[in-house]
Design a protein around this motif. Sequence first.
Motif, PDB file in Angstrom:
ATOM      1  N   VAL A   1       1.100  -1.595  -0.374  1.00  0.00           N
ATOM      2  CA  VAL A   1      -0.154   0.207   0.368  1.00  0.00           C
ATOM      3  C   VAL A   1       1.630   1.265   0.024  1.00  0.00           C
ATOM      4  O   VAL A   1       1.508   1.379   1.087  1.00  0.00           O
ATOM      5  CB  VAL A   1      -1.032   0.139   1.235  1.00  0.00           C
ATOM      6  CG1 VAL A   1      -1.731   1.445   1.514  1.00  0.00           C
ATOM      7  CG2 VAL A   1      -1.631  -1.123   1.304  1.00  0.00           C
ATOM      8  N   VAL A   2       0.693   1.936  -0.587  1.00  0.00           N
ATOM      9  CA  VAL A   2       1.289   3.578  -0.978  1.00  0.00           C
ATOM     10  C   VAL A   2       0.856   4.178  -1.036  1.00  0.00           C
ATOM     11  O   VAL A   2      -0.264   4.687  -1.888  1.00  0.00           O
ATOM     12  CB  VAL A   2       2.261   3.118  -2.280  1.00  0.00           C
ATOM     13  CG1 VAL A   2       2.713   4.798  -2.600  1.00  0.00           C
ATOM     14  CG2 VAL A   2       3.338   1.953  -2.949  1.00  0.00           C
ATOM     15  N   ASP A   3       1.067   5.311   0.013  1.00  0.00           N
ATOM     16  CA  ASP A   3       0.111   6.656   0.495  1.00  0.00           C
ATOM     17  C   ASP A   3       1.059   7.749   0.028  1.00  0.00           C
ATOM     18  O   ASP A   3       2.394   7.388   0.501  1.00  0.00           O
ATOM     19  CB  ASP A   3      -0.396   6.835   1.770  1.00  0.00           C
ATOM     20  CG  ASP A   3      -1.012   5.561   2.322  1.00  0.00           C
ATOM     21  OD1 ASP A   3      -1.844   5.212   1.610  1.00  0.00           O
ATOM     22  OD2 ASP A   3      -0.762   5.131   3.036  1.00  0.00           O
ATOM     23  N   ARG A   4       0.510   8.930  -0.705  1.00  0.00           N
ATOM     24  CA  ARG A   4       0.941   9.984  -0.789  1.00  0.00           C
ATOM     25  C   ARG A   4       0.946  10.941   0.457  1.00  0.00           C
ATOM     26  O   ARG A   4      -0.519  11.498   0.496  1.00  0.00           O
ATOM     27  CB  ARG A   4       0.710  10.499  -2.363  1.00  0.00           C
ATOM     28  CG  ARG A   4       1.424  11.530  -3.046  1.00  0.00           C
ATOM     29  CD  ARG A   4       0.777  11.977  -3.563  1.00  0.00           C
ATOM     30  NE  ARG A   4       1.555  13.541  -4.325  1.00  0.00           N
ATOM     31  CZ  ARG A   4       1.230  13.981  -5.520  1.00  0.00           C
ATOM     32  NH1 ARG A   4       0.503  13.745  -6.450  1.00  0.00           N
ATOM     33  NH2 ARG A   4       2.133  15.015  -5.592  1.00  0.00           N
ATOM     34  N   GLY A   5       1.866  11.843   0.716  1.00  0.00           N
ATOM     35  CA  GLY A   5       1.634  12.986   1.424  1.00  0.00           C
ATOM     36  C   GLY A   5       2.397  14.091   0.836  1.00  0.00           C
ATOM     37  O   GLY A   5       3.038  14.631  -0.020  1.00  0.00           O
ATOM     38  N   ASP A   6       3.000  15.156   0.987  1.00  0.00           N
ATOM     39  CA  ASP A   6       4.309  16.458   0.847  1.00  0.00           C
ATOM     40  C   ASP A   6       5.081  15.962   0.851  1.00  0.00           C
ATOM     41  O   ASP A   6       6.111  15.476   1.997  1.00  0.00           O
ATOM     42  CB  ASP A   6       3.587  17.748   1.834  1.00  0.00           C
ATOM     43  CG  ASP A   6       3.543  18.471   1.506  1.00  0.00           C
ATOM     44  OD1 ASP A   6       3.956  19.092   0.564  1.00  0.00           O
ATOM     45  OD2 ASP A   6       4.370  19.579   2.355  1.00  0.00           O
ATOM     46  N   GLY A   7       5.754  15.481  -0.641  1.00  0.00           N
ATOM     47  CA  GLY A   7       6.475  15.230  -0.820  1.00  0.00           C
ATOM     48  C   GLY A   7       7.000  13.911  -0.393  1.00  0.00           C
ATOM     49  O   GLY A   7       8.376  13.943  -0.357  1.00  0.00           O
ATOM     50  N   THR A   8       6.405  13.186   0.059  1.00  0.00           N
ATOM     51  CA  THR A   8       6.890  11.598   0.588  1.00  0.00           C
ATOM     52  C   THR A   8       5.591  10.248   0.071  1.00  0.00           C
ATOM     53  O   THR A   8       5.066  11.357  -0.265  1.00  0.00           O
ATOM     54  CB  THR A   8       6.629  11.495   2.450  1.00  0.00           C
ATOM     55  OG1 THR A   8       5.061  11.785   2.344  1.00  0.00           O
ATOM     56  CG2 THR A   8       6.959  12.602   2.563  1.00  0.00           C
ATOM     57  N   TYR A   9       6.248   9.370  -0.211  1.00  0.00           N
ATOM     58  CA  TYR A   9       5.509   8.146  -0.012  1.00  0.00           C
ATOM     59  C   TYR A   9       5.769   7.170   0.820  1.00  0.00           C
ATOM     60  O   TYR A   9       6.839   7.362   1.147  1.00  0.00           O
ATOM     61  CB  TYR A   9       6.124   7.933  -1.940  1.00  0.00           C
ATOM     62  CG  TYR A   9       4.980   8.383  -3.065  1.00  0.00           C
ATOM     63  CD1 TYR A   9       3.698   7.883  -3.327  1.00  0.00           C
ATOM     64  CD2 TYR A   9       5.643   9.143  -3.971  1.00  0.00           C
ATOM     65  CE1 TYR A   9       3.357   8.713  -4.191  1.00  0.00           C
ATOM     66  CE2 TYR A   9       5.380  10.299  -4.670  1.00  0.00           C
ATOM     67  CZ  TYR A   9       3.896   9.457  -5.320  1.00  0.00           C
ATOM     68  OH  TYR A   9       2.973  10.020  -6.540  1.00  0.00           O
ATOM     69  N   THR A  10       4.095   7.213   1.484  1.00  0.00           N
ATOM     70  CA  THR A  10       4.792   5.594   2.481  1.00  0.00           C
ATOM     71  C   THR A  10       4.412   4.835   2.058  1.00  0.00           C
ATOM     72  O   THR A  10       3.240   4.670   1.634  1.00  0.00           O
ATOM     73  CB  THR A  10       3.942   6.612   4.122  1.00  0.00           C
ATOM     74  OG1 THR A  10       4.358   7.777   3.951  1.00  0.00           O
ATOM     75  CG2 THR A  10       4.227   5.592   4.923  1.00  0.00           C
ATOM     76  N   VAL A  11       5.291   3.805   2.687  1.00  0.00           N
ATOM     77  CA  VAL A  11       4.959   2.300   1.870  1.00  0.00           C
ATOM     78  C   VAL A  11       4.875   1.290   3.224  1.00  0.00           C
ATOM     79  O   VAL A  11       4.999   1.530   4.114  1.00  0.00           O
ATOM     80  CB  VAL A  11       6.535   1.965   1.164  1.00  0.00           C
ATOM     81  CG1 VAL A  11       6.035   0.254   0.665  1.00  0.00           C
ATOM     82  CG2 VAL A  11       6.894   2.729  -0.054  1.00  0.00           C
ATOM     83  N   THR A  12       3.523   0.474   3.010  1.00  0.00           N
ATOM     84  CA  THR A  12       2.657  -0.082   4.118  1.00  0.00           C
ATOM     85  C   THR A  12       3.640  -1.479   2.955  1.00  0.00           C
ATOM     86  O   THR A  12       2.170  -2.058   2.595  1.00  0.00           O
ATOM     87  CB  THR A  12       2.063  -0.125   4.208  1.00  0.00           C
ATOM     88  OG1 THR A  12       1.971   1.143   5.134  1.00  0.00           O
ATOM     89  CG2 THR A  12       1.373  -1.046   5.368  1.00  0.00           C
TER      90      THR A  12
END
Length: 99
Positions: A38-49
């Motif tokens: 699962v990839v969540d986009r943030g402000d200047g980031t991509y968080t991977v689960t």
Amino acid sequence: MHPVSAESLSARVDGSTILVRATWWSGVEPCTIFDSVVVDRGDGTYTVTLREGSSPQEIACIAIAEQHVTEFEIPDVAAGRWKILDSGGVAPPVEVTVG
């Protein structure tokens, strides 16, 4: 299914796509089965689960760990500098620049 922490992340850019490689330690199949990313986009980031589960088979599982690896794409990324993060906070962040 449950989340697992990546031990390490690496990434490279191909056009507007970020190609990510994640490694982690976990049990052996069929006791432990990789399910999805699962990839969540943030402000200047991509968080991977990373997510894994177990087989519905009723079997005895040995207590042994093996290193798992998966590679996946984050497509259509806007130009700029991006940080790839592990949702579990174990793997050090990786920075890439999309041109």
